[in-house]
Design an enzyme around this catalytic site. Structure first.
Site, mmCIF file in Angstrom:
data_model
loop_
_atom_site.group_PDB
_atom_site.id
_atom_site.type_symbol
_atom_site.label_atom_id
_atom_site.label_comp_id
_atom_site.label_asym_id
_atom_site.label_seq_id
_atom_site.Cartn_x
_atom_site.Cartn_y
_atom_site.Cartn_z
ATOM 1 N N ASP A 108 37.588 -4.648 12.062
ATOM 2 C CA ASP A 108 36.215 -5.059 12.366
ATOM 3 C C ASP A 108 35.477 -3.794 12.794
ATOM 4 O OD1 ASP A 108 33.846 -5.956 13.480
ATOM 5 O OD2 ASP A 108 34.791 -7.189 15.039
ATOM 6 N N LYS A 149 26.229 1.939 12.559
ATOM 7 C CA LYS A 149 26.286 0.845 11.577
ATOM 8 C C LYS A 149 24.889 0.432 11.126
ATOM 9 C CE LYS A 149 28.494 -3.697 11.004
ATOM 10 N NZ LYS A 149 29.388 -4.659 11.668
ATOM 11 N N GLU A 201 31.967 -10.744 7.640
ATOM 12 C CA GLU A 201 32.383 -11.034 9.019
ATOM 13 C C GLU A 201 32.493 -12.534 9.308
ATOM 14 O OE1 GLU A 201 29.605 -8.727 11.343
ATOM 15 O OE2 GLU A 201 30.435 -6.844 10.615
ATOM 16 N N ASP A 211 27.196 -15.438 15.667
ATOM 17 C CA ASP A 211 27.751 -14.137 16.064
ATOM 18 C C ASP A 211 26.741 -13.362 16.907
ATOM 19 O OD1 ASP A 211 28.743 -11.550 16.288
ATOM 20 O OD2 ASP A 211 29.276 -11.350 14.174
#
Ligand code: ADP
Ligand code: MG
Length: 365
Positions: free
Chosen positions: A9, A71, A148, A171
């Protein structure tokens, strides 16, 4: 035994690596014994690259030699300058992946050359390719890029493939909020819709608490608005208090020698009840319901049709999140997995399917 394929992850704020141990996925601790590695890269005075906790520690003292949240710019042509060089986002992520690979090799006692790496469902082809390239720079063959929310659903054991059903993945991480609606049909988990807020997460909650602490410090006569070090200490205390308040009703914050007044050092000591925290965060947390409605609408679903609500991301551990979702859906979210570990565990499950560590059975391919 084929060499292990790990699941990674690669998060905005934290990254994790996991592997199948027999039939179960297991997280691999990093060199400091921690499961979560901050996705922070720093270069020290000697040009040495640091990843994780030690890089995070130099954020305040050496901001020009430290980078976080790379990211956010994966897949763009933006460069990151670090010390006297500039780097592509792939190179920076490559450093993080390399550290995870080395930690996994140390823990497993063998070479790791292949990985399944997760990305947000909304990532474009360019962002996915950049993630693969980062893997290559780290010496990892990215065997598969996995969404994800799909990984999280795997970790929560959403594998009743005989049923056709919809699940919703919520999330809430360190800096981003993503909601995805997944459809399970004939053995495939498919992302039907996703929505969210790219600038909402735990860092905003820390900021809100730090601001509350700042006001308490001002009431003591401290003026800290231009004091970067004091502000950084408030943030650290804020995050620690926030995490504690996910399991207790009240916490005590004590920051010694925060500032100076009339030549005397002043410390900040204050109680923070969960109720006050919820007042500070309420507006932020309630705002997550709107993207849920958007995602449901895009997937042409009623909320009553959602079979399971799955929690992902460290910030979804906040009890108020559970309460809001239970009220909204009329049922409690699915439990059983640490939300901040679900994505990595799911990536390991996917990696295991590939390497034959587990039988595919009725699991999702
Ligand atoms: P990302 O996917 O963005 O890398 P994570 O899922 O690791 O993020 O979430 C990180 C965030 O979760 C941080 O802001 C951290 O403070 C927060 N967090 C971790 N544990 C808890 C907890 N028990 N209660 C509230 N927030 C938490
Ligand atoms: Mg995440």
């Amino acid at each position: 035994m084929p060499p292990p394929v790990v699941g990674i992850d690669l998060g905005t704020t934290h990254s994790l690596v996991a592997v199948m141990k027999g039939e179960r996925p297991e997280l691999i601790p990093n060199r400091f014994g921690k499961r979560l590695t901050p996705s922070v890269v720093g270069i020290d005075k000697n040009g040495q690259v640091h990843v994780g906790e030690s890089a995070k520690n130099q954020l305040v003292s050496a901001p020009d030699r430290t980078v976080m949240e790379v990211k956010r710019i994966m897949g763009s042509s933006q460069k990151v300058s670090l010390g006297d060089r500039s780097y592509t986002p792939q190179e920076i992520s490559g450093f993080v992946l390399k550290a995870l690979k080395e930690d996994a090799e140390r823990a497993l006692g063998e070479k790791v050359v292949e990985a399944v790496v997760t990305v947000p469902a909304y990532f474009t082809d360019a962002q996915r390719q950049a993630t693969k390239d980062a893997g290559a720079l780290a010496g990892l063959k990215v065997e598969r890029i996995l969404n994800e929310p799909t990984a999280a659903a795997l970790a929560y054991g959403i594998d009743h493939l005989d049923k056709e059903q919809f699940v919703l993945v919520y999330d809430l991480g360190g800096g981003t909020f993503d909601v995805s609606v997944l459809e399970m049909f004939e053995g495939v988990l498919d992302v039907k819709a996703s929505a969210g807020n790219n600038h909402l997460g735990g860092a905003d909650f820390d900021q809100a608490i730090a601001e509350w602490l700042m006001q308490a410090a001002e009431a003591l006569g401290l003026e800290l608005r231009n004091d970067a070090k004091a502000k950084a200490r408030l943030k650290v205390a804020a995050e620690a208090a926030k995490i504690e308040l996910s399991s207790v009703m009240e916490t005590h914050i004590n920051i010694p020698f925060l500032g100076v007044k009339d030549g005397e050092p002043v410390s900040l000591e204050i109680d923070l009840p969960r109720e006050t925290l919820e007042k500070l965060l309420g507006r932020h947390l309630e705002s997550t319901l709107k993207p849920i409605e958007t995602a449901l609408k895009d997937a042409k679903l009623e909320k009553a049709t959602v079979a399971e609500v799955i929690l992902v991301g460290g910030s979804s551990r906040i009890p108020m999140v559970h309460q809001l979702l239970e009220k909204f859906f009329g049922k409690a979210p699915r439990g059983g997995v640490h939300p901040d570990e679900a994505v990595a565990l799911g990536a390991a499950i996917q990696a295991g399917l590939k390497s034959g560590a587990i039988k595919s059975g009725n699991s999702i391919m």
